[in-house]
Enzyme design. Structure first.
Site, PDB file in Angstrom:
ATOM      1  N   TYR A  59      -0.576  -0.012  10.170  1.00  0.00           N
ATOM      2  CA  TYR A  59      -0.931  -0.652   8.901  1.00  0.00           C
ATOM      3  C   TYR A  59       0.216  -0.515   7.903  1.00  0.00           C
ATOM      4  O   TYR A  59       0.625  -1.497   7.263  1.00  0.00           O
ATOM      5  CB  TYR A  59      -2.197   0.012   8.356  1.00  0.00           C
ATOM      6  CG  TYR A  59      -2.641  -0.442   6.993  1.00  0.00           C
ATOM      7  CD1 TYR A  59      -3.329  -1.635   6.825  1.00  0.00           C
ATOM      8  CD2 TYR A  59      -2.407   0.348   5.864  1.00  0.00           C
ATOM      9  CE1 TYR A  59      -3.760  -2.039   5.574  1.00  0.00           C
ATOM     10  CE2 TYR A  59      -2.831  -0.051   4.609  1.00  0.00           C
ATOM     11  CZ  TYR A  59      -3.514  -1.246   4.467  1.00  0.00           C
ATOM     12  OH  TYR A  59      -3.933  -1.648   3.224  1.00  0.00           O
ATOM     13  N   SER A  88       0.828  -1.208   0.000  1.00  0.00           N
ATOM     14  CA  SER A  88       0.000   0.000   0.000  1.00  0.00           C
ATOM     15  C   SER A  88       0.855   1.249   0.000  1.00  0.00           C
ATOM     16  O   SER A  88       1.959   1.261   0.541  1.00  0.00           O
ATOM     17  CB  SER A  88      -0.873  -0.011   1.254  1.00  0.00           C
ATOM     18  OG  SER A  88      -1.453   1.242   1.495  1.00  0.00           O
TER      19      SER A  88
END
Lengths: 341, 341
Positions: free
Chosen positions: A160, A132
């Site tokens: 994350y 990501s």
């Protein structure tokens, strides 16, 4: 060609499965095209019935860590004849920030367990890992480079992002060791996602378009000048499939490849919404700052260069209005407002 | 000030403990100096008796993962009153390349368990993590930047390097979350290490000096033109203590700081040996290439810039001959050859 998609009942997983089924065959890492004989969707949720109705599609429903735990507990999440795994399953950014242990378990432990399951096959399956843009982050008191390149050092500012970046390292080392073949791909923020809001800090970047077009109010929790790097669902899926199909030599290093991103801003997105849906759409946006969301999103970079991806022919979406009109065309049942052509 | 040193019976751990005991007090992150009341050495091996004879020193002997496993199993590896942890324990590079699972357990799992133990204290202890220049590596077909900076993207080419780089990410996120205070420090190859060869691919970079000075034959398994980035034991310890003592604002980002490195080559090291020990010393070197060692060592960078460290006053050793003469002065009992002054 037998394929596993983790997170296979999620929005991207389902769309990826549909694209693969439609193309029918796949050239794994530049090899001759092989017909797709099975796609196993592994997810906590049940995939849509119409997808399961395809004879090539199977599902395994459950927690990925549980499904991957070694032992004679039913069908394996990665069957012995698997040649290709798309690893999309993850706890999302907002969840991981709120519940650190959940993120470590869902993102780090599950990725490692998946790689171990692939290694145990001893057939070197290809693993396409969905990393990501959240690996990039502006630390307090620091600055980001004006342009983020493939070789820019990530300094994640969310758990994350850290977990995704660690996942990239694991995929790279399992591939270097010959346990798997690896492709690390950094997805941009995907917009417009259909369906419902999720726990991602970026969830509003779809909701601020999707909800007004459905006649619902939506929050814009960050100021209009916040820059964002977006990709449509279609181009995102193109990137994942390209990763699986590109030969090793063309793909290049095991370090992660940034997928192309459209550079836009939250204000420009709202303007595109108004061009498509008129003032009635804009009137449904609530510009109410949310410090928690601002804190996460404002650490993300707005300008990401995807030099490696461009060399493979992957390009960003042309503009955000095109993305909105694609969403409307693909989701006619989700539109309640009269539109401007 | 209560301190834990993992790997505390290893060469660096023992030397760090001796330095801390000698300085007597420590200014944690720029705070007022506090007397060092306890140093707990955690290691698989028993620390030297003379160190244990100091009333401030305690030891816990065992496998770090076992010692950190939660449960009422004796004294905790990180006692509740710990303010500072130096995490030096690791399986070394050669071991991790030969036994992947050992490396993951010793380096990744143990580091995570240590951070969890620190988090469980709820007192935000400082963790100084000994990372390594081995995070940098030249991938096949790729090139490294001419100069490695603190912000250069690591592309580790060994499992050890991957595990150390993942450890940096974990320390950074545990610190960002406020679970610990974090310092990521990248150690250069330490030479000249006293004692015996170990399983590190870099072991010969000490052995090629130490063994001939002791009148023993030693292998030079790489060609003389291989560039290496070295630090003496003394400067390495200086870097670790500096990390603990520097205030957060002066330290800067949670990303890892390169410690200073002397730029030299294996051939220059052999020349320094000859200047100190004469032809009798050089004659004890066997230039026998070892492809496995060459494969690992030749991926490491020879020129590392330590810009952040320099700003804190940390400098590389002046030259390799000085390092050799320091080793001789500090280890008189290990010298068997007549020396040139």
């Amino acid at each position: 060609m037998n394929i596993v998609i983790t997170g296979g009942a999620g929005f991207l997983g389902v769309r990826l499965a549909r694209s693969l089924l439609a193309q029918g065959a796949l050239s794994l890492a530049g090899q001759a095209p092989a017909p797709i004989s099975r796609i196993l969707l592994v997810d906590r949720a049940q995939p849509p019935a119409d997808l399961l109705a395809d004879g090539r599609v199977a599902a395994q429903v459950g927690d990925l860590n549980e499904l991957l735990r070694p032992g004679p507990t039913g069908a394996p999440a990665v069957p012995a004849d698997t040649q290709l795994v798309f690893h999309l399953a993850a706890a999302v950014s907002g969840e991981c920030e709120a519940d650190f242990d959940l993120g470590m378990r869902s993102n780090l432990d599950a990725t490692r367990a998946l790689l171990e399951a692939c290694r145990a096959l001893r057939t070197q399956p290809m693993v396409v890992f969905a990393s990501s843009l959240a690996v990039f982050g502006k630390a307090p008191g620091q600055s980001l480079p004006d342009v983020i390149e493939d070789h820019t050092l990530p300094t994640p500012q969310s758990s994350y992002g850290i977990q995704k970046f660690i996942g990239e390292q694991l995929v790279a080392d399992y591939a270097r060791k010959g346990f798997v073949r690896g492709r690390n791909v950094r997805l941009m923020t995907v917009s417009v996602r259909p369906g419902r809001p999720n726990g991602a800090a970026s969830s509003f970047l779809s909701g601020m378009i999707r909800e007004p077009l459905a006649g619902l109010r939506a929050a814009c929790p960050v100021p209009p000048d916040v820059a964002v790097a977006l990709s449509s669902p279609g181009r995102t899926i193109d990137g994942l499939i390209c990763a699986a199909q590109t030969a090793d030599a063309d793909w290049g290093p095991l370090t992660a490849m940034n997928l192309p991103a459209l550079r836009t801003s939250v204000g420009d997105m709202a303007a595109a919404l108004q061009r498509v849906g008129g003032p009635a759409a804009s009137a449904l946006l609530d510009w109410t700052p949310d410090p928690a969301i601002i804190r996460v999103v404002s650490t993300w970079p707005g300008h990401i260069a995807a030099t490696r991806a461009r060399a493979l022919g992957l390009l960003p979406d042309p503009d955000f209005e095109t993305i909105v009109r694609d969403y409307i065309r693909e989701n006619p049942d989700a539109i309640r407002l009269p539109l401007h052509p």
